[in-house]
Design a protein around this motif. Structure first.
Motif, PDB file in Angstrom:
ATOM      1  N   GLU A  12      -9.756  18.981  -8.824  1.00 48.83           N
ATOM      2  CA  GLU A  12      -9.928  20.438  -8.941  1.00 48.83           C
ATOM      3  C   GLU A  12      -8.708  21.182  -8.424  1.00 48.83           C
ATOM      4  O   GLU A  12      -8.419  22.292  -8.849  1.00 48.83           O
ATOM      5  N   LEU A  13      -7.962  20.569  -7.512  1.00 43.14           N
ATOM      6  CA  LEU A  13      -6.754  21.181  -6.962  1.00 43.14           C
ATOM      7  C   LEU A  13      -5.506  20.839  -7.780  1.00 43.14           C
ATOM      8  O   LEU A  13      -4.399  21.243  -7.439  1.00 43.14           O
ATOM      9  N   GLY A  14      -5.695  20.090  -8.885  1.00 45.01           N
ATOM     10  CA  GLY A  14      -4.573  19.741  -9.760  1.00 45.01           C
ATOM     11  C   GLY A  14      -3.950  18.389  -9.484  1.00 45.01           C
ATOM     12  O   GLY A  14      -2.855  18.092  -9.965  1.00 45.01           O
ATOM     13  N   TYR A  15      -4.633  17.562  -8.707  1.00 41.84           N
ATOM     14  CA  TYR A  15      -4.106  16.238  -8.356  1.00 41.84           C
ATOM     15  C   TYR A  15      -5.041  15.130  -8.830  1.00 41.84           C
ATOM     16  O   TYR A  15      -5.506  14.318  -8.036  1.00 41.84           O
ATOM     17  N   ALA A  16      -5.300  15.096 -10.121  1.00 39.96           N
ATOM     18  CA  ALA A  16      -6.197  14.073 -10.674  1.00 39.96           C
ATOM     19  C   ALA A  16      -5.579  12.689 -10.519  1.00 39.96           C
ATOM     20  O   ALA A  16      -4.393  12.489 -10.791  1.00 39.96           O
ATOM     21  N   GLN A  17      -6.395  11.763 -10.079  1.00 37.90           N
ATOM     22  CA  GLN A  17      -5.934  10.381  -9.927  1.00 37.90           C
ATOM     23  C   GLN A  17      -6.144   9.632 -11.234  1.00 37.90           C
ATOM     24  O   GLN A  17      -7.221   9.668 -11.809  1.00 37.90           O
ATOM     25  N   THR A  18      -5.098   8.974 -11.680  1.00 41.40           N
ATOM     26  CA  THR A  18      -5.190   8.208 -12.918  1.00 41.40           C
ATOM     27  C   THR A  18      -5.127   6.709 -12.681  1.00 41.40           C
ATOM     28  O   THR A  18      -5.423   5.933 -13.573  1.00 41.40           O
ATOM     29  N   ARG A  19      -4.711   6.318 -11.489  1.00 44.10           N
ATOM     30  CA  ARG A  19      -4.675   4.898 -11.152  1.00 44.10           C
ATOM     31  C   ARG A  19      -4.716   4.741  -9.640  1.00 44.10           C
ATOM     32  O   ARG A  19      -4.527   5.712  -8.909  1.00 44.10           O
ATOM     33  N   ALA A  20      -4.969   3.527  -9.226  1.00 43.33           N
ATOM     34  CA  ALA A  20      -5.032   3.240  -7.793  1.00 43.33           C
ATOM     35  C   ALA A  20      -4.362   1.898  -7.533  1.00 43.33           C
ATOM     36  O   ALA A  20      -4.272   1.046  -8.420  1.00 43.33           O
ATOM     37  N   ARG A  21      -3.893   1.758  -6.316  1.00 40.60           N
ATOM     38  CA  ARG A  21      -3.271   0.503  -5.885  1.00 40.60           C
ATOM     39  C   ARG A  21      -3.948   0.096  -4.578  1.00 40.60           C
ATOM     40  O   ARG A  21      -4.198   0.936  -3.721  1.00 40.60           O
ATOM     41  N   GLU A  22      -4.254  -1.182  -4.447  1.00 40.11           N
ATOM     42  CA  GLU A  22      -4.841  -1.673  -3.209  1.00 40.11           C
ATOM     43  C   GLU A  22      -4.054  -2.861  -2.698  1.00 40.11           C
ATOM     44  O   GLU A  22      -3.626  -3.712  -3.473  1.00 40.11           O
ATOM     45  N   GLN A  23      -3.847  -2.875  -1.399  1.00 46.62           N
ATOM     46  CA  GLN A  23      -3.235  -4.018  -0.735  1.00 46.62           C
ATOM     47  C   GLN A  23      -4.276  -4.571   0.219  1.00 46.62           C
ATOM     48  O   GLN A  23      -4.859  -3.816   1.006  1.00 46.62           O
ATOM     49  N   ILE A  24      -4.499  -5.882   0.138  1.00 46.39           N
ATOM     50  CA  ILE A  24      -5.489  -6.531   0.994  1.00 46.39           C
ATOM     51  C   ILE A  24      -4.764  -7.521   1.895  1.00 46.39           C
ATOM     52  O   ILE A  24      -4.097  -8.429   1.412  1.00 46.39           O
ATOM     53  N   ILE A  25      -4.875  -7.296   3.193  1.00 49.73           N
ATOM     54  CA  ILE A  25      -4.378  -8.260   4.169  1.00 49.73           C
ATOM     55  C   ILE A  25      -5.599  -9.081   4.550  1.00 49.73           C
ATOM     56  O   ILE A  25      -6.509  -8.575   5.223  1.00 49.73           O
ATOM     57  N   PRO A  26      -5.662 -10.334   4.086  1.00 54.55           N
ATOM     58  CA  PRO A  26      -6.907 -11.082   4.158  1.00 54.55           C
ATOM     59  C   PRO A  26      -7.384 -11.481   5.542  1.00 54.55           C
ATOM     60  O   PRO A  26      -8.573 -11.620   5.748  1.00 54.55           O
ATOM     61  N   VAL A  46     -10.035  -9.902  11.152  1.00 53.05           N
ATOM     62  CA  VAL A  46     -10.436  -8.754  10.353  1.00 53.05           C
ATOM     63  C   VAL A  46      -9.668  -8.762   9.033  1.00 53.05           C
ATOM     64  O   VAL A  46      -8.645  -9.424   8.894  1.00 53.05           O
ATOM     65  N   VAL A  47     -10.197  -8.020   8.081  1.00 51.99           N
ATOM     66  CA  VAL A  47      -9.541  -7.779   6.800  1.00 51.99           C
ATOM     67  C   VAL A  47      -9.122  -6.316   6.795  1.00 51.99           C
ATOM     68  O   VAL A  47      -9.893  -5.445   7.219  1.00 51.99           O
ATOM     69  N   GLU A  48      -7.896  -6.060   6.319  1.00 52.75           N
ATOM     70  CA  GLU A  48      -7.412  -4.681   6.212  1.00 52.75           C
ATOM     71  C   GLU A  48      -7.142  -4.379   4.744  1.00 52.75           C
ATOM     72  O   GLU A  48      -6.422  -5.125   4.077  1.00 52.75           O
ATOM     73  N   ILE A  49      -7.739  -3.305   4.235  1.00 55.37           N
ATOM     74  CA  ILE A  49      -7.557  -2.904   2.836  1.00 55.37           C
ATOM     75  C   ILE A  49      -6.951  -1.507   2.811  1.00 55.37           C
ATOM     76  O   ILE A  49      -7.526  -0.574   3.374  1.00 55.37           O
ATOM     77  N   VAL A  65      -7.337   3.518   4.634  1.00 53.12           N
ATOM     78  CA  VAL A  65      -7.177   2.196   5.241  1.00 53.12           C
ATOM     79  C   VAL A  65      -8.522   1.819   5.850  1.00 53.12           C
ATOM     80  O   VAL A  65      -9.063   2.551   6.670  1.00 53.12           O
ATOM     81  N   SER A  66      -9.039   0.680   5.415  1.00 53.86           N
ATOM     82  CA  SER A  66     -10.318   0.185   5.918  1.00 53.86           C
ATOM     83  C   SER A  66     -10.086  -1.132   6.640  1.00 53.86           C
ATOM     84  O   SER A  66      -9.332  -1.982   6.156  1.00 53.86           O
ATOM     85  N   VAL A  67     -10.736  -1.298   7.780  1.00 53.43           N
ATOM     86  CA  VAL A  67     -10.665  -2.541   8.540  1.00 53.43           C
ATOM     87  C   VAL A  67     -12.101  -2.988   8.791  1.00 53.43           C
ATOM     88  O   VAL A  67     -12.931  -2.198   9.241  1.00 53.43           O
ATOM     89  N   ALA A  68     -12.378  -4.250   8.485  1.00 52.70           N
ATOM     90  CA  ALA A  68     -13.729  -4.785   8.666  1.00 52.70           C
ATOM     91  C   ALA A  68     -13.640  -6.225   9.153  1.00 52.70           C
ATOM     92  O   ALA A  68     -12.657  -6.919   8.867  1.00 52.70           O
ATOM     93  N   PRO A  69     -14.665  -6.689   9.867  1.00 52.32           N
ATOM     94  CA  PRO A  69     -14.680  -8.093  10.268  1.00 52.32           C
ATOM     95  C   PRO A  69     -14.590  -8.986   9.028  1.00 52.32           C
ATOM     96  O   PRO A  69     -15.297  -8.768   8.038  1.00 52.32           O
ATOM     97  N   ALA A  70     -13.688  -9.949   9.055  1.00 55.85           N
ATOM     98  CA  ALA A  70     -13.431 -10.787   7.879  1.00 55.85           C
ATOM     99  C   ALA A  70     -14.678 -11.518   7.396  1.00 55.85           C
ATOM    100  O   ALA A  70     -14.867 -11.699   6.194  1.00 55.85           O
ATOM    101  N   HIS A  71     -15.556 -11.901   8.309  1.00 54.59           N
ATOM    102  CA  HIS A  71     -16.739 -12.664   7.902  1.00 54.59           C
ATOM    103  C   HIS A  71     -17.775 -11.800   7.176  1.00 54.59           C
ATOM    104  O   HIS A  71     -18.746 -12.324   6.656  1.00 54.59           O
ATOM    105  N   TYR A  72     -17.570 -10.491   7.097  1.00 52.87           N
ATOM    106  CA  TYR A  72     -18.488  -9.608   6.369  1.00 52.87           C
ATOM    107  C   TYR A  72     -17.980  -9.217   4.982  1.00 52.87           C
ATOM    108  O   TYR A  72     -18.712  -8.618   4.208  1.00 52.87           O
TER     109      TYR A  72
END
Length: 82
Positions: A12-26, A46-49, A65-72
């Motif tokens: 709505e502010l003129g910044y439509a997202q057309t693609r995304a990139r994700e990096q996963i540190i396993p 932990v896993v960092e995404i 940036v999301s961080v979660a316990p790797a076993h979950y």
């Protein structure tokens, strides 16, 4: 009122997202603050995404940036092959 969350608000502010990139540190050890916040032992991994939402021009307009316990964490992807 904007319905739909961050992506809708940015569009709505003129910044439509057309693609995304994700990096996963396993698997890495958590920082002391992460271990406390996640209520896990500092020896648990932990896993960092990092998710970056991009406009058609390639401008990054959303970073999460999301961080979660790797076993979950599990990952499942679906994408076209053509």
């Amino acid at each position: 009122m904007i319905v739909g969350g961050v992506k809708s608000a940015l569009a709505e502010l003129g910044y439509a997202q057309t693609r995304a990139r994700e990096q996963i540190i396993p698997s890495r050890l958590p920082t002391e603050a992460e271990a406390r916040a996640l209520e896990i032992s500092p020896e648990r991994t932990v896993v960092e995404i990092t998710h970056v939402g991009l406009t058609a021009e390639g401008r990054a307009v959303e970073v999460t940036v999301s961080v979660a316990p790797a076993h979950y964490v599990t990952a499942q992807y679906e994408f076209p092959l053509a």
